[in-house]
Design an enzyme around this catalytic site. Structure first.
Site, mmCIF file in Angstrom:
data_model
loop_
_atom_site.group_PDB
_atom_site.id
_atom_site.type_symbol
_atom_site.label_atom_id
_atom_site.label_comp_id
_atom_site.label_asym_id
_atom_site.label_seq_id
_atom_site.Cartn_x
_atom_site.Cartn_y
_atom_site.Cartn_z
ATOM 1 N N LYS A 50 2.043 -17.262 14.718
ATOM 2 C CA LYS A 50 2.864 -16.733 13.627
ATOM 3 C C LYS A 50 3.929 -17.774 13.327
ATOM 4 O O LYS A 50 4.387 -18.482 14.239
ATOM 5 C CB LYS A 50 3.539 -15.429 14.080
ATOM 6 C CG LYS A 50 3.831 -14.476 12.959
ATOM 7 C CD LYS A 50 2.680 -13.529 12.693
ATOM 8 C CE LYS A 50 3.033 -12.517 11.637
ATOM 9 N NZ LYS A 50 2.011 -11.523 11.425
ATOM 10 N N GLY A 146 5.194 5.802 3.095
ATOM 11 C CA GLY A 146 5.210 4.472 2.479
ATOM 12 C C GLY A 146 4.046 4.273 1.526
ATOM 13 O O GLY A 146 2.889 4.283 1.936
ATOM 14 N N GLY A 148 3.349 1.528 -0.434
ATOM 15 C CA GLY A 148 3.387 0.128 -0.845
ATOM 16 C C GLY A 148 1.984 -0.393 -1.103
ATOM 17 O O GLY A 148 1.083 0.354 -1.498
ATOM 18 N N HIS A 149 1.795 -1.669 -0.860
ATOM 19 C CA HIS A 149 0.496 -2.292 -1.145
ATOM 20 C C HIS A 149 -0.634 -1.604 -0.404
ATOM 21 O O HIS A 149 -1.717 -1.416 -0.945
ATOM 22 C CB HIS A 149 0.544 -3.772 -0.751
ATOM 23 C CG HIS A 149 1.436 -4.570 -1.635
ATOM 24 N ND1 HIS A 149 2.713 -4.924 -1.290
ATOM 25 C CD2 HIS A 149 1.233 -5.064 -2.874
ATOM 26 C CE1 HIS A 149 3.256 -5.602 -2.279
ATOM 27 N NE2 HIS A 149 2.392 -5.698 -3.255
ATOM 28 N N VAL A 150 -0.386 -1.218 0.845
ATOM 29 C CA VAL A 150 -1.447 -0.567 1.631
ATOM 30 C C VAL A 150 -1.454 0.944 1.363
ATOM 31 O O VAL A 150 -2.496 1.537 1.052
ATOM 32 C CB VAL A 150 -1.260 -0.825 3.141
ATOM 33 C CG1 VAL A 150 -2.338 -0.099 3.941
ATOM 34 C CG2 VAL A 150 -1.293 -2.314 3.441
HETATM 35 P P1 NAD Z 1 4.991 -2.863 1.303
HETATM 36 O O1 NAD Z 1 6.324 -3.512 1.468
HETATM 37 O O2 NAD Z 1 4.189 -3.161 0.084
HETATM 38 O O3 NAD Z 1 5.128 -1.264 1.375
HETATM 39 C C1 NAD Z 1 6.005 -0.590 2.221
HETATM 40 C C2 NAD Z 1 6.398 0.683 1.509
HETATM 41 O O4 NAD Z 1 7.175 1.481 2.402
HETATM 42 C C3 NAD Z 1 7.271 0.430 0.267
HETATM 43 O O5 NAD Z 1 6.764 1.173 -0.825
HETATM 44 C C4 NAD Z 1 8.645 0.914 0.692
HETATM 45 O O6 NAD Z 1 9.421 1.421 -0.394
HETATM 46 C C5 NAD Z 1 8.272 2.022 1.676
HETATM 47 N N1 NAD Z 1 9.334 2.374 2.597
HETATM 48 C C6 NAD Z 1 10.293 1.592 3.128
HETATM 49 N N2 NAD Z 1 11.116 2.320 3.900
HETATM 50 C C7 NAD Z 1 10.659 3.588 3.886
HETATM 51 C C8 NAD Z 1 11.077 4.798 4.497
HETATM 52 N N3 NAD Z 1 12.143 4.870 5.282
HETATM 53 N N4 NAD Z 1 10.346 5.925 4.257
HETATM 54 C C9 NAD Z 1 9.275 5.886 3.447
HETATM 55 N N5 NAD Z 1 8.842 4.766 2.833
HETATM 56 C C10 NAD Z 1 9.518 3.634 3.055
HETATM 57 O O7 NAD Z 1 4.178 -3.220 2.624
HETATM 58 P P2 NAD Z 1 2.606 -3.146 2.836
HETATM 59 O O8 NAD Z 1 2.033 -4.499 2.593
HETATM 60 O O9 NAD Z 1 2.047 -1.956 2.131
HETATM 61 O O10 NAD Z 1 2.543 -2.928 4.420
HETATM 62 C C11 NAD Z 1 2.909 -1.667 4.987
HETATM 63 C C12 NAD Z 1 2.944 -1.786 6.507
HETATM 64 O O11 NAD Z 1 1.661 -2.213 6.988
HETATM 65 C C13 NAD Z 1 3.940 -2.830 7.025
HETATM 66 O O12 NAD Z 1 4.453 -2.389 8.260
HETATM 67 C C14 NAD Z 1 3.078 -4.064 7.239
HETATM 68 O O13 NAD Z 1 3.631 -4.908 8.236
HETATM 69 C C15 NAD Z 1 1.794 -3.426 7.722
HETATM 70 N N6 NAD Z 1 0.609 -4.242 7.478
HETATM 71 C C16 NAD Z 1 0.298 -4.613 6.222
HETATM 72 C C17 NAD Z 1 -0.837 -5.387 5.993
HETATM 73 C C18 NAD Z 1 -1.227 -5.806 4.611
HETATM 74 O O14 NAD Z 1 -2.363 -6.268 4.425
HETATM 75 N N7 NAD Z 1 -0.381 -5.648 3.621
HETATM 76 C C19 NAD Z 1 -1.662 -5.771 7.080
HETATM 77 C C20 NAD Z 1 -1.322 -5.340 8.380
HETATM 78 C C21 NAD Z 1 -0.169 -4.579 8.556
#
Ligand code: NAD
Length: 320
Positions: A50, A146, A148-150
């Protein structure tokens, strides 16, 4: 770089502010080990690494910084391959790619988040299969933290498969979108832990399963994408004592890494999808082993990953 015995160390680059240099180094070391374990259990021929860049308060030229980082990566001659993580963007990967070929997640390779969501979907099915005897989503109630993207991508998938959703986010617009388009019930962020549901899916933050939230959970299982969901290793035992099935985060969220690693290797979309679908079997095997040996699931996952790395290490040593 935590380990390169199974292949080059692959892992994203974090670009966030840190209090001290030591905080940044500690984060990089912890995250690199997590990537070794994730790649090992995903059966990918990669090690774990990392990168952490301490985000300065007054960043003057982001492009130049990323190019300089790319130059540094290139000097490692392929031992480390970088990718996106918190605070880095596809544009950054494109800048890095002007200096080195040891980079993934460029515009050309695509966004890994939908692949992570597909892996979590497979994991939720594995949890339902284990807890109810059927992997069907029809009529099941999933609570997503949450969007977000996932999380949002996952929500669409679950809705399409017939699940009822309760969702939350700190962004009201995302909740409204889920309510309008997916008929999801919405709740305030703090209320998500109290939702009576089949599966709780943390897709926002780390350390959400902790001493405060654990007694409140009213789910049969936990299956989400967030990294480092358990506040402490002991939390895994407490979940077992409460009879809540826990999908270890680095196993269920490996779809993104599979996508990144296999795109980097120029493997076919069919091969990538088949690998992601395999998360169902990997989790099911872990659950079976944990039940038979009466162990905590997260401990079984850690032991397996560590053994896979050790075996490769001794093979490496013998070959040398
Ligand atoms: P992201 O930043 O796009 O989405 C996170 C979402 O969580 C946002 O919409 C944000 O507003 C919301 N959020 C933040 N604080 C919050 C709270 N207290 N209560 C409710 N919602 C809240 O991130 P992502 O890419 O969707 O990833 C989500 C998680 O999955 C992260 O922990 C990331 O490390 C993990 N992850 C992501 C990937 C990937 O491919 N994107 C891969 C492995 C792990």
């Amino acid at each position: 770089m935590h380990s390169t015995v199974r292949g080059p160390a692959l892992g994203g680059c974090r670009f966030i502010p840190y209090g001290t240099d030591d905080d940044a180094i500690t984060d990089a070391i912890r995250l690199a080990k997590g990537m070794s374990y994730k790649a090992a259990l995903a059966g990918l021929p990669f090690g774990g690494g990392k990168a952490v860049i301490i985000r300065p308060g007054n960043l003057k030229d982001r492009h130049a910084l990323m190019r300089s980082f790319g130059h540094a990566i290139d000097s490692l001659s392929g031992q480390y391959i970088t990718a996106m993580d918190s605070g880095t963007l596809v544009d950054d990967m494109d800048d890095i790619a002007t200096q080195t070929s040891y980079v993934s997640c460029t515009q050309h390779m695509g966004d890994p988040s939908p692949a992570t969501a597909r892996g979590v979907f497979a994991g939720i099915r594995a949890n339902l299969q284990y807890t109810t005897g059927s992997d069907s989503l029809k009529g099941r109630h999933i609570a997503i933290q949450g969007l977000g993207h996932v999380g949002l991508n996952l929500a669409y998938r679950l809705h399409q498969a017939g699940a009822h959703l309760t969702v939350t986010d700190i962004d009201d617009n995302k909740m409204l979108q889920a309510r309008q388009q997916l008929n999801a019930a919405i709740c305030r962020p703090e209320e998500i832990y109290d939702v009576n549901c089949d599966v709780f899916s943390p897709c926002g933050l780390g350390a959400v399963i902790n001493a405060d939230t654990l007694p409140r959970l009213r789910c049969n299982s936990i299956a989400g994408s967030a990294n480092n969901q358990l506040e402490t290793p002991e939390t895994g035992l407490q979940l077992k004592q409460r009879n809540i099935l826990y999908a270890p985060d680095y196993v269920i969220n490996a779809g993104g890494l599979m996508f990144v690693a296999m795109r980097y290797q120029q493997q076919s979309d069919v091969a990538i999808e088949s690998k992601i679908a395999g998360i169902f079997d990997t989790l099911s095997d872990l659950y079976m082993e944990a039940r038979q040996s009466n162990q905590v699931i997260s401990d079984v996952a850690d032991q397996r990953a560590s053994e896979i790395i050790q075996q490769a290490d001794s093979g490496h040593f013998q070959a040398a």
